[in-house]
Motif scaffolding. Sequence first.
Motif: not given
Length: 281
Positions: A75-76, A79, A82-83
């Motif tokens: 998940l990290m 994320s 995506s960021s």
Amino acid sequence: MHLLMIVITLVVALILRCSQVHFPGSWEIRWRRSLFLFLFPPLLIFMTAIALLCMGPQGQMGGMYTGWLSYSLALMVLSVFSSLCLKLAYQGWRSLQSARNCPLVNFAGKPIRLLNTQALFAGQIGFWQPELVVSQGLLETLSPDHVESVLAHEQGHHHYKDTFWFFWLGWIRTCTAWLPNTEPLWQELLVLRELRADHYAVSQVDPLVLAESLLLVVSNGSAFAHSEICCAALGDGSGERLEQRIEALLTPVATTPEMKLPSWHTFFLAFVPLLTVIFHT
């Protein structure tokens, strides 16, 4: 089991990235190998993270229980990726808006954005439909033949949609800057992009004139800083990259080399982690 998948993915990515990155031979060979080594490891990491996210923090795989650690890592990673994509997209949008603030003029029958600076600059700025930005200094300093060669080079970037494709490659570069040889592979892809645009221009203008234009822009355009995000400029080149471009222009080939994508059969292996989802219970 999920942690084992992460370890295997990282080992494979590191082994591939630690292999040879400078390839002799034709442009097609250099392009295919460089693009494969640049894209495959990040794609493998990305697919592994998606697979772990789909399987979730609970259940079993191969008789072994899964946990929150691998799920949290996946998940990290997604994320952060995506960021970074959103950040680069915003920077690219700002560059495009800055280009569109420049007055639109008609030059030699072509619409260009006129940049009010004496530095020599010409580049495509944007995404799928970029804006051609040319500085006032370039139009005033270069002869009509030199300006024509510059515009022909930039038309090559527009023809191959370089700003769009290299936005995504630049995103991958940012996401995987920690992997070995990311920067050498990125520089190799950049020089191949410029060589392709140069040879597109050679079909319309004298290669010697284009080589002279390149030297003039590189030597007089350093005072003007531009973002690499969504930008493909004539002066993108220094040191070894510049030498390769000049040498290629002075010994032009008959036709523009086609830089084809690597075989998709090899990229299919990067999606293997997604198949592990069916073994998760």
